[in-house]
Design an enzyme around this catalytic site. Structure first.
Site, PDB file in Angstrom:
ATOM      1  N   SER A 137      57.632  41.070  40.260  1.00  0.00           N
ATOM      2  CA  SER A 137      57.519  39.503  40.738  1.00  0.00           C
ATOM      3  C   SER A 137      57.274  39.541  42.228  1.00  0.00           C
ATOM      4  CB  SER A 137      58.788  39.040  40.182  1.00  0.00           C
ATOM      5  OG  SER A 137      58.771  37.623  40.663  1.00  0.00           O
ATOM      6  N   TYR A 151      51.929  29.850  42.899  1.00  0.00           N
ATOM      7  CA  TYR A 151      52.081  31.120  42.944  1.00  0.00           C
ATOM      8  C   TYR A 151      53.595  31.219  42.433  1.00  0.00           C
ATOM      9  CZ  TYR A 151      52.616  36.151  44.226  1.00  0.00           C
ATOM     10  OH  TYR A 151      52.954  37.538  44.272  1.00  0.00           O
ATOM     11  N   LYS A 155      55.854  32.898  39.242  1.00  0.00           N
ATOM     12  CA  LYS A 155      56.885  34.037  39.367  1.00  0.00           C
ATOM     13  C   LYS A 155      58.258  33.440  38.773  1.00  0.00           C
ATOM     14  CE  LYS A 155      54.077  37.179  40.894  1.00  0.00           C
ATOM     15  NZ  LYS A 155      53.650  38.424  40.217  1.00  0.00           N
TER      16      LYS A 155
HETATM   17  N1  LIG Z   1      51.083  43.139  47.770  1.00  0.00           N
HETATM   18  C1  LIG Z   1      52.039  42.160  48.203  1.00  0.00           C
HETATM   19  O1  LIG Z   1      52.154  42.012  49.256  1.00  0.00           O
HETATM   20  C2  LIG Z   1      52.971  41.718  46.995  1.00  0.00           C
HETATM   21  C3  LIG Z   1      53.837  40.911  47.219  1.00  0.00           C
HETATM   22  C4  LIG Z   1      54.726  40.456  46.165  1.00  0.00           C
HETATM   23  C5  LIG Z   1      54.516  40.492  45.060  1.00  0.00           C
HETATM   24  N2  LIG Z   1      53.221  41.227  44.569  1.00  0.00           N
HETATM   25  C6  LIG Z   1      52.926  41.333  43.172  1.00  0.00           C
HETATM   26  O2  LIG Z   1      52.470  42.759  42.964  1.00  0.00           O
HETATM   27  C7  LIG Z   1      51.731  42.666  41.950  1.00  0.00           C
HETATM   28  C8  LIG Z   1      50.503  43.502  42.190  1.00  0.00           C
HETATM   29  O3  LIG Z   1      49.754  43.093  43.170  1.00  0.00           O
HETATM   30  P1  LIG Z   1      49.117  44.033  44.212  1.00  0.00           P
HETATM   31  O4  LIG Z   1      49.735  43.715  45.644  1.00  0.00           O
HETATM   32  O5  LIG Z   1      49.198  45.589  43.757  1.00  0.00           O
HETATM   33  O6  LIG Z   1      47.571  43.395  44.098  1.00  0.00           O
HETATM   34  P2  LIG Z   1      46.268  44.175  43.802  1.00  0.00           P
HETATM   35  O7  LIG Z   1      45.848  45.490  44.521  1.00  0.00           O
HETATM   36  O8  LIG Z   1      45.262  43.002  44.178  1.00  0.00           O
HETATM   37  O9  LIG Z   1      46.417  44.376  42.345  1.00  0.00           O
HETATM   38  C9  LIG Z   1      46.665  43.565  41.315  1.00  0.00           C
HETATM   39  C10 LIG Z   1      46.267  44.033  40.075  1.00  0.00           C
HETATM   40  O10 LIG Z   1      46.164  42.741  39.092  1.00  0.00           O
HETATM   41  C11 LIG Z   1      45.124  42.886  38.283  1.00  0.00           C
HETATM   42  N3  LIG Z   1      44.490  41.461  38.620  1.00  0.00           N
HETATM   43  C12 LIG Z   1      44.378  40.862  39.567  1.00  0.00           C
HETATM   44  N4  LIG Z   1      43.776  39.377  39.102  1.00  0.00           N
HETATM   45  C13 LIG Z   1      43.744  39.366  38.044  1.00  0.00           C
HETATM   46  C14 LIG Z   1      43.548  38.256  36.996  1.00  0.00           C
HETATM   47  N5  LIG Z   1      43.133  37.095  37.517  1.00  0.00           N
HETATM   48  N6  LIG Z   1      43.585  38.668  35.702  1.00  0.00           N
HETATM   49  C15 LIG Z   1      44.025  39.887  35.253  1.00  0.00           C
HETATM   50  N7  LIG Z   1      44.514  40.679  36.247  1.00  0.00           N
HETATM   51  C16 LIG Z   1      44.431  40.601  37.345  1.00  0.00           C
HETATM   52  C17 LIG Z   1      44.095  43.659  38.788  1.00  0.00           C
HETATM   53  O11 LIG Z   1      43.728  44.839  37.894  1.00  0.00           O
HETATM   54  P3  LIG Z   1      42.142  44.838  37.259  1.00  0.00           P
HETATM   55  O12 LIG Z   1      41.238  44.454  38.389  1.00  0.00           O
HETATM   56  O13 LIG Z   1      42.149  46.386  37.243  1.00  0.00           O
HETATM   57  O14 LIG Z   1      42.080  44.226  35.946  1.00  0.00           O
HETATM   58  C18 LIG Z   1      44.780  44.531  39.859  1.00  0.00           C
HETATM   59  O15 LIG Z   1      44.815  45.936  39.631  1.00  0.00           O
HETATM   60  C19 LIG Z   1      51.351  41.564  41.672  1.00  0.00           C
HETATM   61  O16 LIG Z   1      51.856  40.827  40.652  1.00  0.00           O
HETATM   62  C20 LIG Z   1      51.786  40.593  42.840  1.00  0.00           C
HETATM   63  O17 LIG Z   1      52.066  39.264  42.412  1.00  0.00           O
HETATM   64  C21 LIG Z   1      52.415  41.868  45.433  1.00  0.00           C
END
Ligand SMILES: NC(=O)c1ccc[n+]([C@@H]2O[C@H](COP(=O)([O-])OP(=O)(O)OC[C@H]3O[C@@H](n4cnc5c(N)ncnc54)[C@H](OP(=O)(O)O)[C@@H]3O)[C@@H](O)[C@H]2O)c1
Length: 289
Positions: A137, A151, A155
């Site tokens: 999340s 967003y 979540k």
């Molecule tokens: N990084 C942060 O600061 C942060 C903070 C809080 C929460 N999060 C959460 O952590 C999770 C992973 O994020 P991350 O930081 O690792 O970001 P990321 O590097 O952009 O990775 C996100 C992944 O989600 C998939 N994705 C992205 N947009 C999508 C779409 N429109 N439809 C379907 N799949 C999609 C992509 O998979 P493919 O392109 O390979 O299909 C990608 O591998 C997310 O749920 C995000 O909300 C991240």
């Protein structure tokens, strides 16, 4: 590690960021890892270590309604023990500036996506009376800051599903974990989507110039290099999640990152303040006996 402790993990959106770190950590611990991505060839190219270390790519777009049927077939074909709903993106924009379609797209990926996978996973996990369901999340799943309404709504909503679910499926030996990261060093910020109608103006309408909306949109979409406000290390996050799943956990929510701890404490204080100010009136609204 004995074979008994080797488990099969399914991680959505494993091609990048937190999903990628989790996949590598699980593989390094001897687990079998299935990673989903929307584009296998692209993932193979950007993350070759995954297959080199024994991971298997599966094609899936959790945001597409057909994902439930596709995931049902995946769960029937593989004996999956741990589901990590990780795939997601952030839509950042003011409430008034955001179209209904933009909110719907955010919900398709961040809310319906995990729900589709959960409903596909449960029959098999229930019948073997074990399993782990992990939701990546966000701190935004507990506190809704300006400019992050859509967003946070996605979540908050998917956290509600997991909160209910954790009680519903405890009896079947299935554990639920909600992970709430703060800002982590992944490509996430570079994939932020802002309101289409105002993109040429930086992602906000004139009316919100100089407000908290402009500050949030500008701050979060500043992706020149790796923004300084990203303090979290995805590898450390992955280790913490693996530890919780492998060793068991007595909590539902796990915040990650000092920024998230501060944000959650601030939200809990404001909830407590509202509660203290309204307790008397709340208790006064029952029928007179
Ligand atoms: N990084 C942060 O600061 C942060 C903070 C809080 C929460 N999060 C959460 O952590 C999770 C992973 O994020 P991350 O930081 O690792 O970001 P990321 O590097 O952009 O990775 C996100 C992944 O989600 C998939 N994705 C992205 N947009 C999508 C779409 N429109 N439809 C379907 N799949 C999609 C992509 O998979 P493919 O392109 O390979 O299909 C990608 O591998 C997310 O749920 C995000 O909300 C991240």
């Amino acid at each position: 590690m004995s074979d008994f402790h080797k488990r099969t993990w399914l991680i959505t959106g494993a091609s990048s960021g937190l999903g990628k770190s989790l996949a590598l950590e699980a593989l390094s611990k001897g687990h079998r890892v299935l990673g989903t991505t929307r584009e296998i060839q692209k993932a193979q190219h950007s993350f070759p270590e995954f297959e080199v270390n024994g991971g298997t790519w599966l094609s899936l777009d959790p945001g597409n309604p057909v994902a439930h049927e596709m995931a049902t077939n995946i769960f029937a074909a593989h004996n999956i023990d741990v589901l990590v709903n990780n795939a997601g993106y952030a839509f950042i924009g003011g409430v008034e500036d955001t179209s209904e379609d933009e909110v719907r797209s955010q919900m398709e990926v961040n809310f319906y996506g995990p729900l589709r996978l959960i409903r596909a996973a449960l029959p098999n996990m229930r019948s073997k009376r074990s399993g782990n369901i992990v939701l990546i999340s966000s701190g935004a799943g507990f506190t809704a800051r300006p400019g992050r309404a859509a967003y946070s709504a996605s979540k908050f909503a998917i956290e509600a599903i997991h909160e209910s679910l954790s009680d519903e499926i405890e009896t079947f030996g299935i554990k639920v974990l909600i992970v709430e990261p703060g800002a982590f060093r992944t490509p996430f910020a570079s994939r932020i989507i802002t309101p289409a109608q105002y993109r040429s103006n930086g992602g906000f309408s004139q009316a919100y110039q100089g407000t908290s909306v402009e500050k949030m949109v500008r701050g979060m979409s500043d992706t020149t290099g790796m923004p300084g406000w990203l303090k979290g290390d995805p590898q450390k996050a992955a280790k913490a999640i693996l530890d919780a799943v492998e060793n068991g956990h007595e909590y539902l929510r796990m915040p990650l990152g000092a920024d998230c701890v501060t944000a959650l404490e601030s939200k809990m204080n404001s909830l407590q303040r509202d509660f203290d100010l309204t307790r008397a009136v709340a208790n006064s609204t029952g029928v007179d006996s």
